[in-house]
Design an enzyme around this catalytic site. Structure first.
Site, mmCIF file in Angstrom:
data_model
loop_
_atom_site.group_PDB
_atom_site.id
_atom_site.type_symbol
_atom_site.label_atom_id
_atom_site.label_comp_id
_atom_site.label_asym_id
_atom_site.label_seq_id
_atom_site.Cartn_x
_atom_site.Cartn_y
_atom_site.Cartn_z
ATOM 1 N N ARG A 45 -13.381 -8.703 1.336
ATOM 2 C CA ARG A 45 -11.960 -8.423 1.102
ATOM 3 C C ARG A 45 -11.158 -9.668 1.463
ATOM 4 O O ARG A 45 -10.249 -10.066 0.749
ATOM 5 C CB ARG A 45 -11.498 -7.245 1.988
ATOM 6 C CG ARG A 45 -12.046 -5.892 1.611
ATOM 7 C CD ARG A 45 -11.505 -5.362 0.318
ATOM 8 N NE ARG A 45 -10.061 -5.268 0.262
ATOM 9 C CZ ARG A 45 -9.339 -4.278 0.800
ATOM 10 N NH1 ARG A 45 -9.931 -3.272 1.394
ATOM 11 N NH2 ARG A 45 -7.999 -4.269 0.686
ATOM 12 N N ARG A 51 0.883 -1.173 0.000
ATOM 13 C CA ARG A 51 0.000 0.000 0.000
ATOM 14 C C ARG A 51 0.917 1.220 0.000
ATOM 15 O O ARG A 51 1.691 1.424 0.936
ATOM 16 C CB ARG A 51 -0.912 0.003 1.235
ATOM 17 C CG ARG A 51 -1.614 1.344 1.445
ATOM 18 C CD ARG A 51 -2.737 1.280 2.433
ATOM 19 N NE ARG A 51 -3.894 0.612 1.850
ATOM 20 C CZ ARG A 51 -5.122 0.674 2.365
ATOM 21 N NH1 ARG A 51 -5.362 1.372 3.458
ATOM 22 N NH2 ARG A 51 -6.122 0.037 1.775
ATOM 23 N N GLN A 104 -10.085 -4.076 -3.664
ATOM 24 C CA GLN A 104 -11.369 -3.583 -3.152
ATOM 25 C C GLN A 104 -12.473 -3.776 -4.191
ATOM 26 O O GLN A 104 -13.573 -4.230 -3.869
ATOM 27 C CB GLN A 104 -11.235 -2.096 -2.798
ATOM 28 C CG GLN A 104 -12.511 -1.482 -2.255
ATOM 29 C CD GLN A 104 -12.827 -1.952 -0.845
ATOM 30 O OE1 GLN A 104 -12.006 -1.825 0.048
ATOM 31 N NE2 GLN A 104 -14.016 -2.501 -0.641
ATOM 32 N N HIS A 164 -7.323 0.745 -6.539
ATOM 33 C CA HIS A 164 -7.549 -0.131 -5.375
ATOM 34 C C HIS A 164 -8.214 -1.416 -5.900
ATOM 35 O O HIS A 164 -9.374 -1.691 -5.623
ATOM 36 C CB HIS A 164 -8.444 0.598 -4.368
ATOM 37 C CG HIS A 164 -8.404 0.021 -2.982
ATOM 38 N ND1 HIS A 164 -7.615 -1.047 -2.630
ATOM 39 C CD2 HIS A 164 -9.069 0.372 -1.843
ATOM 40 C CE1 HIS A 164 -7.791 -1.314 -1.340
ATOM 41 N NE2 HIS A 164 -8.666 -0.473 -0.841
ATOM 42 N N ASP A 180 -17.092 7.135 -1.768
ATOM 43 C CA ASP A 180 -15.865 7.028 -0.974
ATOM 44 C C ASP A 180 -15.638 8.400 -0.342
ATOM 45 O O ASP A 180 -16.314 9.381 -0.700
ATOM 46 C CB ASP A 180 -14.708 6.633 -1.919
ATOM 47 C CG ASP A 180 -13.398 6.345 -1.200
ATOM 48 O OD1 ASP A 180 -13.406 6.198 0.039
ATOM 49 O OD2 ASP A 180 -12.357 6.269 -1.883
ATOM 50 N N CYS A 197 -16.261 1.608 0.436
ATOM 51 C CA CYS A 197 -15.104 0.756 0.749
ATOM 52 C C CYS A 197 -14.668 0.886 2.199
ATOM 53 O O CYS A 197 -13.995 -0.001 2.708
ATOM 54 C CB CYS A 197 -13.954 1.070 -0.198
ATOM 55 S SG CYS A 197 -13.319 2.751 -0.052
HETATM 56 N N1 NVA Z 1 -9.865 6.688 -1.517
HETATM 57 C C1 NVA Z 1 -9.514 6.245 -0.186
HETATM 58 C C2 NVA Z 1 -9.743 4.773 -0.051
HETATM 59 C C3 NVA Z 1 -9.435 4.209 1.308
HETATM 60 C C4 NVA Z 1 -9.607 2.728 1.369
HETATM 61 C C5 NVA Z 1 -8.071 6.608 0.085
HETATM 62 O O1 NVA Z 1 -7.227 6.453 -0.820
HETATM 63 O O2 NVA Z 1 -7.769 7.059 1.184
HETATM 64 N N1 CP Z 2 -11.155 -0.247 2.320
HETATM 65 C C1 CP Z 2 -9.889 -0.309 2.792
HETATM 66 O O1 CP Z 2 -8.929 -0.513 2.050
HETATM 67 O O2 CP Z 2 -9.809 -0.158 4.135
HETATM 68 P P1 CP Z 2 -8.484 0.112 4.968
HETATM 69 O O3 CP Z 2 -7.964 1.458 4.571
HETATM 70 O O4 CP Z 2 -8.917 0.054 6.400
HETATM 71 O O5 CP Z 2 -7.477 -0.957 4.650
#
Ligand code: NVA
Ligand code: CP
Length: 302
Positions: free
Chosen positions: A289, A103, A133, A130, A221, A261
């Site tokens: 997930r 990540r 997801q 993502h 989101d 998500c």
């Molecule tokens: N768009 C959000 C998704 C989190 C799972 C982010 O990148 O923070």
């Molecule tokens: N949806 C998702 O990726 O959640 P986290 O940021 O908690 O991993």
């Protein structure tokens, strides 16, 4: 079969549907308490440059269920966090583990890591995509509705990593997608072009009501993603009117499902009322997930 899972567009419909079939199998086995140790003795390295709850826990628990082990690495505690080149970290990690989940911020960084890694690399979220997801999301819709590829999906809010991945998914899976974003917050132009070239059925608008009209799946989101915290106030202004609330839900199909998500900012991009309503399939989405990623890991690392 591709070696890495970095972006949905790298995969064919057939390959992704095979992952769904394996997901169902693994989910049923887990629910029945049956062993499914497809990755016995294997190790997954998990590199996190951003926060996470679901991604970290689902990958780690998933590896355990599969008979393997997962190693959590917060980038701040690694040499990569102190500037060690990605290509050195990638080549060394590949000598210890059987797969790596990352990540991070830039898609380019994860692609560079994958280029130098001799073991599969899985995208656990970048600023661009993502994919795990969206796989969990589509699998969840398929559990709740027949013919998940024939429904009309709708994205309301930021043209962010999630929106880009939905656009990629529309191109691969062939479902109709409507994307409603404020001016200036549209999804990545290259991603849109690639999807259009692939024949995706996507309608773009700045009007969330137009997008929601009769749709069967509503999705949103946060308005400020990780790394955009300082833009929160300015974004809250730009996104006013893009909230998924009961008024918007009432324009959609009466049996529509609502997804997020997570993490969600209740009463910002989505109301508490919608999240607690019969339309929300958000916690099934979060659970899946685990199941989908187990299938992805077994496919790549088995
Ligand atoms: N768009 C959000 C998704 C989190 C799972 C982010 O990148 O923070
Ligand atoms: N949806 C998702 O990726 O959640 P986290 O940021 O908690 O991993």
């Amino acid at each position: 079969m591709n070696k890495d899972f970095l972006c949905l567009s790298d995969w064919s419909l057939e390959e992704l549907e095979k992952i769904f079939t394996l997901t169902s199998e693994l989910k049923s086995k887990q629910k029945a308490g049956m062993p499914h140790q497809l990755l016995e003795g294997k190790t997954l390295g998990m590199l996190f440059e951003k926060s996470s709850t679901r991604t970290r826990v689902s990958f780690e628990a998933g590896m355990f269920h599969l008979g393997g082990h997962a190693l959590f690495l917060a980038s701040g505690n690694t040499q990569m966090g102190r500037g060690e080149p990605i290509k050195d970290t990638a080549r060394c990690m590949a000598r210890y583990v059987d797969g790596v989940m990352i990540r991070t911020y830039s898609q380019q960084a994860i692609e560079e890591f994958a280029k130098y890694s001799s073991v599969p690399v899985i995208n656990g979220l970048t600023d661009s995509y993502h994919p795990c997801q969206i796989m969990a999301d589509l699998f969840t819709v398929s559990e709740h509705r027949e013919n998940y590829r024939e429904l009309t999906y709708c994205w309301i809010g930021d043209g962010n990593n999630m929106a880009n991945s939905w656009i990629n998914a529309a191109a691969v899976f062939g479902f109709a997608l409507r994307v409603a974003t404020p001016v200036g917050y549209e999804p990545d132009a290259e991603v849109c072009k690639r999807a259009a070239d692939a024949g995706a059925k996507i309608f773009y608008t700045n009007d969330p009501r137009e997008a929601a009209q009769g749709a069967q799946v509503l999705n949103t989101d946060v308005w400020a993603s990780m790394g955009q915290e300082e833009e929160q106030q300015e974004r809250a202004k730009a996104f006013a009117g893009y909230q998924i609330n009961m008024d918007l839900v009432s324009l959609a199909d009466p049996d529509c499902v609502v997804m997020h998500c997570l993490p969600a900012h209740r009463d910002e991009e989505i109301t508490d009322e919608v999240m607690e309503s019969r339309h929300a399939i958000i916690y099934d989405e979060a659970e899946n997930r685990l199941h989908v990623q187990k299938a992805i890991m077994a496919t790549l690392m088995g």
